[in-house]
Design an enzyme around this catalytic site. Structure first.
Site, PDB file in Angstrom:
ATOM      1  N   PHE A   1       4.625   2.920  -0.453  1.00 29.74           N
ATOM      2  CA  PHE A   1       4.630   2.753  -1.900  1.00 29.74           C
ATOM      3  C   PHE A   1       3.531   3.647  -2.487  1.00 29.74           C
ATOM      4  O   PHE A   1       2.353   3.307  -2.452  1.00 29.74           O
ATOM      5  CB  PHE A   1       4.411   1.285  -2.257  1.00 29.74           C
ATOM      6  CG  PHE A   1       5.187   0.362  -1.346  1.00 29.74           C
ATOM      7  CD1 PHE A   1       6.567   0.481  -1.211  1.00 29.74           C
ATOM      8  CD2 PHE A   1       4.534  -0.581  -0.583  1.00 29.74           C
ATOM      9  CE1 PHE A   1       7.274  -0.333  -0.344  1.00 29.74           C
ATOM     10  CE2 PHE A   1       5.238  -1.416   0.275  1.00 29.74           C
ATOM     11  CZ  PHE A   1       6.605  -1.288   0.399  1.00 29.74           C
TER      12      PHE A   1
ATOM     13  N   ASP B   1       1.021   4.894  -4.383  1.00 31.52           N
ATOM     14  CA  ASP B   1       0.160   4.471  -5.467  1.00 31.52           C
ATOM     15  C   ASP B   1      -1.129   5.291  -5.447  1.00 31.52           C
ATOM     16  O   ASP B   1      -1.123   6.453  -5.049  1.00 31.52           O
ATOM     17  CB  ASP B   1      -0.128   2.973  -5.359  1.00 31.52           C
ATOM     18  CG  ASP B   1      -0.900   2.606  -4.079  1.00 31.52           C
ATOM     19  OD1 ASP B   1      -1.149   3.500  -3.241  1.00 31.52           O
ATOM     20  OD2 ASP B   1      -1.249   1.425  -3.923  1.00 31.52           O
TER      21      ASP B   1
END
Length: 350
Positions: A244, A246
């Site tokens: 993910f 980020d």
């Protein structure tokens, strides 16, 4: 992104393909393969120690204890608001106090929603999500420090839209959205990106549309973890999901020497310059992070599968669990990593 049959615009590259595409063309970020192999040794040890399990999601103090429709409503509402918690002053951050504990980052929005639920607000209901106004929402996410939550209006817009789409298309429940995907994790991510604009994490890199889908993928991953891969959390292709992308996991990857930055990029980070969402530098950091974790996943599996006594641990090694390993490391080693600045972008996508 869904394109019409006559559109000349190609579909965005899926995150794993986008990561490889970006890494091959990256100018300011590189992936150190030797550092990947070294980090894989540590990751393998963690899986062998069984400190990394699917049960861990429900064991966390603010997460649902049971895998049911209520847990899915919780996950969807939280992940709809799970973005951009960093503050301009690292010494003063947005925090929420819940049951005598202060929470920051991801946990701050979980704590805010739990606090509101305790106060009688149906914050996980699609009807409430679709209709709450700015004043009430501002009270729900109120800070217990001098720093208010970033991107307040953008969060409300995402929250309202999510509730409205659930009511219009899925009879008010994200569970129905999951059922529609027929155990296909990729299809569920694509549904999220198509139907909910705040999950449409897409841009263009070197002339090619790319999709990184951080929040859409993490929503699917959270459901998989909560249900431990069973019931509504069973997905036949969960391994297609990537990490993910980020701002915290790239920081961890740099700490391990896996991501290496050019002098020019490093100076921007050290000066805490805010990058533009979708700019080349941001895409290189995020894309190379995806490619790095894909390599780290493969190396960790290879280590575990090389010994008959550890092969059983390889079955839960995927980009989700590797990402969680890296994110947890960042959370528990903030002081060790304090000298490394993460890339700063004001965005709804992570």
């Amino acid at each position: 992104m869904v394109h019409g049959p006559c559109s000349n615009t190609p579909d965005p590259l899926w995150p794993s393909e986008a990561g490889k595409y970006i890494a091959e063309r990256s100018k300011d970020v590189t992936v150190n393969d030797q550092a990947v192999k070294t980090a894989a040794e540590d990751a393998a040890k963690e899986f062998i120690s069984e400190s990394r399990t699917l049960q861990a999601f429900k064991d966390l103090p603010l997460h649902p204890n049971f895998a049911d429709d209520a847990a899915i409503d919780f996950i969807f509402a939280v992940d709809t608001l799970n973005f951009c918690f960093w503050s301009d002053d690292p010494e003063e951050t947005y925090k929420v106090k819940y049951k005598d504990t202060f929470y920051s980052g991801y946990w701050s929005i979980v704590a805010a929603l739990k606090r509101a639920e305790d106060e009688g607000k149906p914050v996980f209901s699609a009807i409430f999500m679709s209709s709450v106004d700015l004043d009430e929402f501002k009270h729900i996410v109120r800070s217990d420090t001098i720093v208010e939550i970033p991107l307040l209006k953008e969060r409300l817009k995402a929250y309202n839209e999510a509730g409205r789409v659930l009511l219009e298309k899925y009879d008010g429940s994200f569970s129905n959205c999951i059922r529609r995907c027929n155990k296909d994790a990729v299809q569920l991510v694509n549904i999220l990106a198509a139907d909910f604009s705040s999950y449409r994490d897409e841009s263009v890199f070197d002339g090619r549309p790319i999709a990184l889908y951080k929040r859409a993928q993490i929503a699917v991953a959270d459901i998989w973890l909560c249900f431990e891969g069973r019931g509504l959390g069973e997905f036949s292709n969960i391994d297609k999901l990537t990490m993910f992308a980020d701002y915290r996991v790239p920081q961890t990857l740099e700490y391990f020497g896996i991501l290496q930055y050019s002098k020019e990029l490093k100076e921007k980070l050290q000066n805490r310059e805010t990058l533009q969402s979708g700019c080349r530098l941001e895409s290189e950091i995020r894309g190379c992070s995806i490619e790095a974790v894909e390599k780290l996943k493969s190396e960790t599996r290879k280590i575990l599968l090389s010994n008959p006594e550890t092969t059983k641990y390889a079955k839960i090694v995927n980009s989700i669990t590797i990402d969680n390993h890296l994110w947890d490391f960042a959370a528990s080693h903030r002081s060790k990593m304090a000298h490394l600045e993460f890339h700063r972008v004001r965005t709804i996508f992570y």
